[in-house]
Design a protein around this motif. Structure first.
Motif, PDB file in Angstrom:
ATOM      1  N   PHE A  81     -26.268  61.248  65.546  1.00 34.99           N
ATOM      2  CA  PHE A  81     -24.857  61.251  65.177  1.00 34.99           C
ATOM      3  C   PHE A  81     -24.065  61.996  66.256  1.00 34.99           C
ATOM      4  O   PHE A  81     -24.155  63.220  66.361  1.00 34.99           O
ATOM      5  N   ALA A  82     -23.328  61.264  67.077  1.00 36.38           N
ATOM      6  CA  ALA A  82     -22.425  61.870  68.069  1.00 36.38           C
ATOM      7  C   ALA A  82     -23.136  62.908  68.912  1.00 36.38           C
ATOM      8  O   ALA A  82     -22.591  63.971  69.226  1.00 36.38           O
ATOM      9  N   GLY A  83     -24.357  62.614  69.327  1.00 33.37           N
ATOM     10  CA  GLY A  83     -25.170  63.574  70.043  1.00 33.37           C
ATOM     11  C   GLY A  83     -24.711  63.830  71.466  1.00 33.37           C
ATOM     12  O   GLY A  83     -24.214  62.943  72.150  1.00 33.37           O
ATOM     13  N   GLY A  84     -24.935  65.062  71.919  1.00 31.48           N
ATOM     14  CA  GLY A  84     -24.633  65.421  73.294  1.00 31.48           C
ATOM     15  C   GLY A  84     -24.423  66.913  73.435  1.00 31.48           C
ATOM     16  O   GLY A  84     -24.538  67.674  72.472  1.00 31.48           O
ATOM     17  N   LEU A  85     -24.105  67.347  74.658  1.00 33.08           N
ATOM     18  CA  LEU A  85     -23.800  68.741  74.946  1.00 33.08           C
ATOM     19  C   LEU A  85     -22.767  68.754  76.061  1.00 33.08           C
ATOM     20  O   LEU A  85     -23.013  68.238  77.158  1.00 33.08           O
ATOM     21  N   ARG A  86     -21.618  69.351  75.766  1.00 31.93           N
ATOM     22  CA  ARG A  86     -20.523  69.357  76.727  1.00 31.93           C
ATOM     23  C   ARG A  86     -20.331  70.756  77.311  1.00 31.93           C
ATOM     24  O   ARG A  86     -20.202  71.736  76.575  1.00 31.93           O
ATOM     25  N   LEU A 103     -31.264  54.970  65.835  1.00 32.15           N
ATOM     26  CA  LEU A 103     -29.935  54.536  65.414  1.00 32.15           C
ATOM     27  C   LEU A 103     -28.938  55.534  65.978  1.00 32.15           C
ATOM     28  O   LEU A 103     -29.064  56.744  65.771  1.00 32.15           O
ATOM     29  N   TRP A 104     -27.926  55.040  66.707  1.00 29.25           N
ATOM     30  CA  TRP A 104     -26.900  55.877  67.319  1.00 29.25           C
ATOM     31  C   TRP A 104     -25.577  55.584  66.618  1.00 29.25           C
ATOM     32  O   TRP A 104     -25.141  54.431  66.558  1.00 29.25           O
ATOM     33  N   ILE A 105     -24.920  56.622  66.114  1.00 26.42           N
ATOM     34  CA  ILE A 105     -23.653  56.439  65.403  1.00 26.42           C
ATOM     35  C   ILE A 105     -22.593  57.317  66.067  1.00 26.42           C
ATOM     36  O   ILE A 105     -22.688  58.553  66.038  1.00 26.42           O
ATOM     37  N   TYR A 106     -21.607  56.671  66.662  1.00 28.53           N
ATOM     38  CA  TYR A 106     -20.513  57.356  67.354  1.00 28.53           C
ATOM     39  C   TYR A 106     -19.189  56.734  66.912  1.00 28.53           C
ATOM     40  O   TYR A 106     -19.169  55.691  66.269  1.00 28.53           O
ATOM     41  N   ARG A 134     -30.293  50.871  68.308  1.00 28.45           N
ATOM     42  CA  ARG A 134     -29.069  50.217  67.869  1.00 28.45           C
ATOM     43  C   ARG A 134     -27.907  51.183  67.909  1.00 28.45           C
ATOM     44  O   ARG A 134     -28.024  52.331  67.457  1.00 28.45           O
ATOM     45  N   PHE A 135     -26.788  50.740  68.437  1.00 30.14           N
ATOM     46  CA  PHE A 135     -25.575  51.550  68.561  1.00 30.14           C
ATOM     47  C   PHE A 135     -24.528  51.042  67.578  1.00 30.14           C
ATOM     48  O   PHE A 135     -24.259  49.852  67.514  1.00 30.14           O
ATOM     49  N   VAL A 136     -23.941  51.955  66.816  1.00 27.52           N
ATOM     50  CA  VAL A 136     -22.882  51.617  65.873  1.00 27.52           C
ATOM     51  C   VAL A 136     -21.634  52.413  66.229  1.00 27.52           C
ATOM     52  O   VAL A 136     -21.675  53.655  66.294  1.00 27.52           O
ATOM     53  N   ASP A 137     -20.540  51.719  66.467  1.00 28.54           N
ATOM     54  CA  ASP A 137     -19.242  52.348  66.701  1.00 28.54           C
ATOM     55  C   ASP A 137     -18.442  52.252  65.413  1.00 28.54           C
ATOM     56  O   ASP A 137     -18.109  51.152  64.982  1.00 28.54           O
ATOM     57  N   VAL A 138     -18.142  53.390  64.812  1.00 22.75           N
ATOM     58  CA  VAL A 138     -17.418  53.386  63.538  1.00 22.75           C
ATOM     59  C   VAL A 138     -15.908  53.317  63.743  1.00 22.75           C
ATOM     60  O   VAL A 138     -15.147  53.339  62.773  1.00 22.75           O
ATOM     61  N   GLY A 139     -15.463  53.225  64.998  1.00 21.37           N
ATOM     62  CA  GLY A 139     -14.035  53.204  65.262  1.00 21.37           C
ATOM     63  C   GLY A 139     -13.434  54.594  65.103  1.00 21.37           C
ATOM     64  O   GLY A 139     -14.109  55.610  65.295  1.00 21.37           O
ATOM     65  N   GLU A 140     -12.155  54.667  64.754  1.00 22.44           N
ATOM     66  CA  GLU A 140     -11.498  55.957  64.578  1.00 22.44           C
ATOM     67  C   GLU A 140     -11.748  56.497  63.171  1.00 22.44           C
ATOM     68  O   GLU A 140     -11.750  55.752  62.205  1.00 22.44           O
ATOM     69  N   PHE A 141     -11.940  57.808  63.109  1.00 23.99           N
ATOM     70  CA  PHE A 141     -12.249  58.432  61.822  1.00 23.99           C
ATOM     71  C   PHE A 141     -11.530  59.774  61.700  1.00 23.99           C
ATOM     72  O   PHE A 141     -11.746  60.671  62.536  1.00 23.99           O
ATOM     73  N   GLU A 142     -10.676  59.921  60.696  1.00 25.46           N
ATOM     74  CA  GLU A 142     -10.122  61.201  60.257  1.00 25.46           C
ATOM     75  C   GLU A 142      -9.628  62.091  61.388  1.00 25.46           C
ATOM     76  O   GLU A 142      -9.776  63.322  61.328  1.00 25.46           O
TER      77      GLU A 142
END
Length: 311
Positions: A187-192, A219-222, A253-261
């Motif tokens: 879920f929105a993985g990374g390190l900035r 499963l990747w969800i961004y 598999r990559f899922v783009d949920v679009g804009e959220f909150e």
């Protein structure tokens, strides 16, 4: 890659937000959905992490269904809040954990080294994103070593998921491997680290390197309005991973949920996001051959502390 239908997701987000408000008011079924199942058992344990340098304990929350099991296991890896990691609260994700517990899963949420009451110092500050993720994943391995020995855990049915920094740690774990893990969810993985020149490319390269050693379907969800990962950085990270993945790991598999909150980086941690990601996670679990039906409530005696009480 699949891009969610924006209108459908906007409608679901509105419904989820309304349900969350009803839950906060303490009325209707949403209130029950927001809490852990009444028969769930929750405990906090200090899991030992042993290495050549030192031995330390990792504060770990375990939430499990009523009964003896063995139950399949979901490990949730937390992100990093602003400020000193030692001041970060214990990850619990009650609403999110409840979705798995009521479907018959044990949920474990280990606090990694330097976070909350876990021992040691936080590993951070370096521009070596890949190395950071691998060191974080060592803590996940330590937690799995403990959890796999518990009689209520089925060590052959494990899914590891993570959010933000925990998502990076989860994908690093996929490159390390662990017996019984069947798949991973990012879920929105990374390190900035804005102090690092080319931090975006460092992140892309890190995921590409994880892809070379990865062992599991993922499963990747961004989302499109992530405050940490400007679009199209999420797609670039995934494509770098996917280009190098082989064998079971190529099933990504990559899922783009679009804009959220206002910020899709909070999709997992925000209760309103459950309506968006849960169907995708359900499909992934079933793809792995795992059950995902809600269990009927059982009037069984509960051994241990009731849900909501930590030791």
């Amino acid at each position: 890659m699949s891009r969610a239908v924006p209108s459908l997701h906007r409608a679901l987000a509105v419904l989820a937000a309304l349900a969350a408000l009803a839950g906060l008011a303490g009325c209707g079924p949403a209130a029950a959905q927001a809490a852990l199942p009444p028969q769930a058992v929750e405990q906090v344990v200090m899991v030992p992490k042993v290495n050549a340098q030192a031995t330390m304990d990792l504060e770990t929350t375990i939430i499990r269904p009523a009964g003896d099991g063995p139950f399949p296991l979901v490990v949730i890896n937390h992100g990093k809040s602003p400020g000193k990691p030692a001041f970060q609260g214990r990850a619990r994700f009650a609403a999110q954990s409840a979705e798995f517990v009521r479907r018959g899963y044990v949920v474990a949420l280990p606090m990694r080294q330097g976070f909350s009451k876990s021992g040691g110092q936080y590993v951070g500050g370096s521009c070596d994103v890949r190395g950071n993720g691998m060191m974080q994943a060592e803590d996940v391995v330590a937690a799995l070593d403990y959890l796999a020995q518990q009689p209520y855990v089925d060590p052959a049915r494990i899914v590891v998921l993570g959010q933000s920094h925990g998502g990076l740690s989860t994908m690093a774990l996929s490159a390390i491997g662990y017996p019984g893990v069947l798949g991973v969810v990012n879920f929105a993985g990374g390190l900035r680290n804005d102090n690092c020149v080319g931090w975006e490319n460092n992140l892309i390269d890190a995921f590409g390197d994880y892809g070379r050693g990865a062992r599991y379907p993922s499963l990747w969800i961004y989302g499109a309005n992530d405050s940490y990962w400007p679009w199209p950085l999420p797609e670039r990270m995934f494509n770098s991973y996917k280009a190098n993945a082989r064998g079971p790991a190529a099933d990504a598999r990559f899922v783009d949920v679009g804009e959220f909150e206002g910020d899709s980086h909070r999709l997992f941690s925000n209760r309103a996001g459950v309506a968006l990601w849960l169907p995708e996670v359900e499909a992934f679990f079933r793809h792995l051959g795992l059950p995902f039906d809600e269990l009927p409530e059982r009037a069984l005696p509960v051994r241990g502390r009731p849900a909501g009480q930590a030791s």
